[in-house]
Design a protein around this motif. Structure first.
Motif, PDB file in Angstrom:
ATOM      1  N   PRO A   1     -18.747   8.278  11.224  1.00 16.31           N
ATOM      2  CA  PRO A   1     -19.844   9.770  11.555  1.00 16.31           C
ATOM      3  C   PRO A   1     -20.954   8.874  11.192  1.00 16.31           C
ATOM      4  O   PRO A   1     -21.673   8.365  10.803  1.00 16.31           O
TER       5      PRO A   1
ATOM      6  N   LEU B   1     -26.467  12.144  19.081  1.00 15.71           N
ATOM      7  CA  LEU B   1     -25.023  11.290  19.330  1.00 15.71           C
ATOM      8  C   LEU B   1     -24.965  10.858  20.450  1.00 15.71           C
ATOM      9  O   LEU B   1     -23.981   9.566  20.018  1.00 15.71           O
TER      10      LEU B   1
ATOM     11  N   GLN C   1     -17.440  16.908  16.987  1.00 13.59           N
ATOM     12  CA  GLN C   1     -17.991  15.038  16.122  1.00 13.59           C
ATOM     13  C   GLN C   1     -18.581  15.470  15.344  1.00 13.59           C
ATOM     14  O   GLN C   1     -18.565  16.307  14.523  1.00 13.59           O
ATOM     15  N   LYS C   2     -18.355  14.980  13.931  1.00 10.07           N
ATOM     16  CA  LYS C   2     -19.187  15.250  12.314  1.00 10.07           C
ATOM     17  C   LYS C   2     -20.064  13.997  12.076  1.00 10.07           C
ATOM     18  O   LYS C   2     -20.297  12.970  12.763  1.00 10.07           O
TER      19      LYS C   2
ATOM     20  N   THR D   1     -20.499  19.579  11.518  1.00 10.33           N
ATOM     21  CA  THR D   1     -19.317  18.804  13.111  1.00 10.33           C
ATOM     22  C   THR D   1     -19.632  19.155  13.920  1.00 10.33           C
ATOM     23  O   THR D   1     -19.561  21.127  15.056  1.00 10.33           O
TER      24      THR D   1
ATOM     25  N   GLU E   1     -23.996   6.733  19.755  1.00  9.35           N
ATOM     26  CA  GLU E   1     -22.508   6.074  20.351  1.00  9.35           C
ATOM     27  C   GLU E   1     -22.869   4.609  21.234  1.00  9.35           C
ATOM     28  O   GLU E   1     -22.129   3.877  20.858  1.00  9.35           O
TER      29      GLU E   1
ATOM     30  N   LYS F   1     -14.262   4.404  14.375  1.00 11.44           N
ATOM     31  CA  LYS F   1     -15.530   4.563  13.976  1.00 11.44           C
ATOM     32  C   LYS F   1     -16.034   5.138  13.422  1.00 11.44           C
ATOM     33  O   LYS F   1     -15.210   6.180  12.810  1.00 11.44           O
TER      34      LYS F   1
ATOM     35  N   ASN G   1     -20.082  19.214  18.508  1.00 12.95           N
ATOM     36  CA  ASN G   1     -18.506  19.067  19.836  1.00 12.95           C
ATOM     37  C   ASN G   1     -18.095  17.996  19.270  1.00 12.95           C
ATOM     38  O   ASN G   1     -17.360  17.376  19.985  1.00 12.95           O
TER      39      ASN G   1
END
Length: 682
Positions: free
Chosen positions: A183, A341, A230-231, A226, A345, A181, A228
């Motif tokens: 970013p 995000l 996540q980048k 960044t 996803e 995965k 939460n």
């Protein structure tokens, strides 16, 4: 992105699949399992360029062997008979030793194959008239003649495509095993002054706008944040229509676009352009309806306008996510990031961090102390300090790497923007970069690409300027308007080129014959003279030699601080409407030798006047490395302790710039005045 199988590429290059697999691993660091594996077309193009370079070298060896053959053929009939007899004996011996080689082979590899010392092989080559070192390559013909000297038959390896094709194995993509995965890469787009940079500013909690002239983003930037845990990588692209090319580049390398629309303004021409770029690149769009805190903000009106562009909001039964936000009050920012995000996803963004790095140049510039500096976005693989890379038609070895906060780092994985040092030249913004085995390979490919680029220069008998352009068009003297563009960063060069070329009409074609980063130099003036071109500078100034040469040869140089002023001037000149009332007259230039900080006054500069004269209260600009960093006027001018009205060339003086204290040693202060000129009758 399309891919090509190993055996298909090998067939196209006319080499065995096994040889191609070895080449991929040794020269490019790409590991493949078998001939049925697939590589991406970008890697395939690099291999083709490398093979073409190798063939050119082989051609040079052909010439050497030709010299040998000519010499050998002139040694007399007795030698010919001896050679024929030896050839017959070689064929008659069943136990004769044979070696198989490719089209070319190095001297060392050949000596290893036949089991003879390399010194002995080089000695025989010299007798044959071929001067070759241990690591030099010889072609098949030369190797065949050399083999005769050692009673060895040299054969060419057969390309058995059929045998390779039957080695059927179940294909398992190398990338599929190592995918991880990554970013998401987010591009912020929209109309000028709709709050794109302010929105990023709210997300990053830093002030980017303060560095931009007039609050308008002039250069592209990349930042990693960044959220939460996540980048997310953000690309901030300028909003003015002149930067269409930069916006298009952003859309092509991005995963998701945040389209910023002002709630009190609605969809504007540049917003529509941004939508077109996103659709062309097939990129998901998240709409941020900004400035909802403003009086007159109408979110529903914006949503209605979006429908006209086939962007139906999610709450109206469509698929486009629309989030009302305020960059000033930070309302809706968290919701916007959650939606980004979530969209990322759904896309399942993955990359292989274990392969050689490749990606895109976001921005590039020339730094006086550090040389060529490039901002790269790594899209696949991992880039390390010390890696050799090929970037467009330039190359280099990564000497140092910095993240978006200026901190030194040793490596960068997929979706991470980095600033690197070590390139031989400033690359083009939007160029693709690839990591290769070593600097030699990178240099060979770069030189080959450069040769393809060097070609143009139009000659004309009539010098052209913006002032007389319309008259020359009417008289039929100008069919093409040649322009040289110089700017402070590569992105601005690209944008100006695109916008100026779009001004072409039926009577005259606008051609940008050269565009580069840095100050306007004497070389640019020479090129303009040879090509009958005008020079347009954006945020840069001509150096002294360039200015003198331009005055002597009557080459027209125009400098601008706002990009659309340049475009409007060229457009007006082509229509015959450019009749300036005022003309800038440069009075003089002074070099700052020393600076003094006085608490009650500010920074005082100790200067040496290198050209013309410095005049108190005249307009002034501070130039650093050819780039204009500030424009104001001279607040004070002194000789020793006395206030003076002017200081002539060759004398020292002290001066201060109104509202500017960031003066540095080596800066150039240029003072000028605006002279009124009579309007011309066209």
């Amino acid at each position: 992105m399309s891919k090509i199988r190993i055996y298909e590429l090998a067939k196209e290059l006319n080499i065995p699949s096994k040889k191609l697999i070895e080449l991929l691993q040794e020269e490019f660091g790409v590991k493949v399992k078998n001939h049925m594996s697939a590589i991406e077309e970008e890697d395939a193009d690099l291999i083709k360029e490398f093979m073409e370079e190798s063939e050119e070298k082989g051609g040079e060896n052909d010439k050497k062997s030709h010299k040998y053959r000519s010499k050998d053929e002139s040694t007399g009939e007795s030698n010919k008979k001896g050679n024929r007899k030896r050839e017959k004996n070689l064929k008659d011996k069943d136990s004769e030793k044979t070696v198989k080689i490719e089209d070319t082979i190095t001297v060392k590899e050949f000596s290893d194959k036949i089991g003879k010392p390399s010194t002995e092989v080089i000695k025989q080559l010299i007798f044959m008239g071929v001067m070759a070192a241990i690591n030099d390559e010889i072609d098949f013909n030369t190797a065949q003649k050399l083999g005769e000297k050692f009673d060895i038959t040299v054969l060419k390896k057969e390309k058995n495509i059929d045998r390779e094709a039957v080695e059927q194995q179940e294909e398992e993509e190398d990338d599929d095993i190592n995918l991880e995965k990554r970013p998401p890469i987010i591009t912020v787009m929209g109309h000028v002054d709709h709050g794109k940079t302010s929105l990023l500013d709210a997300i990053r909690k830093s002030n980017v706008i303060a560095t931009e002239a007039g609050g308008i983003t002039q250069h592209i930037g990349a930042y990693t944040v960044t959220i939460n845990g996540q980048k997310i990588t953000f690309l901030d692209t300028p909003g003015h229509e002149a930067f269409t090319a930069m916006r298009a580049r952003g859309a092509q390398i991005t995963d998701i676009v945040i389209l910023v629309v002002a709630a009190d303004d609605g969809i504007m021409p540049q917003t529509a352009e941004a939508i077109s770029h996103c659709k062309a690149a097939d990129v998901p769009i998240v709409v941020a309806i900004n400035k909802i805190d403003r009086p007159g903000a109408n979110v529903d009106k914006v949503k209605q306008e979006l429908i006209d562009y086939d962007l139906v909001p999610e709450d109206w039964g469509g698929k486009v996510i629309c989030i009302p936000v305020s960059a000033r009050t930070k309302e809706g920012i968290n919701t916007l990031l959650e939606m980004v995000l979530l969209t990322a996803e759904m896309q399942e963004l993955k990359a292989n961090p274990h392969r050689n790095a490749r990606g895109t140049v976001i921005e590039a510039r020339l730094d006086k102390g550090r040389g060529a500096v490039a901002t790269l976005l790594v899209q696949n693989g991992t880039l390390h300090v010390g890696d050799s890379i090929i970037v467009g038609d330039t190359y280099g070895r990564v000497r140092a790497m910095f993240d978006d906060k200026g901190k030194k780092i040793k490596s960068a994985g997929p979706s991470i923007p980095v600033e690197i040092l070590g390139l031989s030249e400033v690359p083009e913004a939007g160029d693709r970069f690839h990591q290769v085995k070593n600097e030699k390979t990178a240099r060979e490919i770069a030189n080959k690409r450069k040769q393809k680029v060097r070609e143009e220069h139009l000659q004309s008998a009539h010098k052209v300027s913006l002032e007389n352009l319309y008259n020359q068009i009417k008289e039929g003297k100008v069919k093409e308007l040649n322009i040289i563009v110089k700017a402070d960063v590569q992105g601005s060069v690209e944008a100006l080129k695109q916008s100026l070329q779009n001004l072409s009409n039926e009577e005259v074609k606008v051609r940008v014959i050269h565009g580069a980063v840095g100050a306007i130099t004497e070389t640019d003036v020479t090129l303009a003279l040879a090509s009958n071109a005008i020079i347009i500078g954006f945020n840069v100034r001509p150096d002294i030699n360039a200015q003198n040469a331009a005055e002597k040869e009557f080459v027209d140089i125009k400098t601008y601080r706002v990009i659309y002023n340049a475009i409007e001037d060229v457009k007006a000149a082509m229509l015959g409407m450019l009749e300036p009332d005022y003309k800038e007259v440069v009075l003089g230039k002074a070099e700052i030798r020393q600076t003094y900080k006085i608490s009650s006054i500010g920074t005082i500069a100790g200067c040496y006047v290198i050209q013309g004269k410095m005049v108190r209260n005249a307009k002034a600009r501070v130039i650093r490395d050819g780039v204009v960093v500030f424009e104001s006027e001279l607040a004070s001018l002194k000789r020793f302790k006395d206030d003076v009205k002017e200081v002539a060339e060759g004398y020292e003086c002290g001066l201060s710039i109104d509202k500017f204290n960031d003066i540095k040693e080596g800066d150039i202060v240029e003072d000028y005045t605006m002279k009124e000129v009579r309007k011309k009758q066209l």
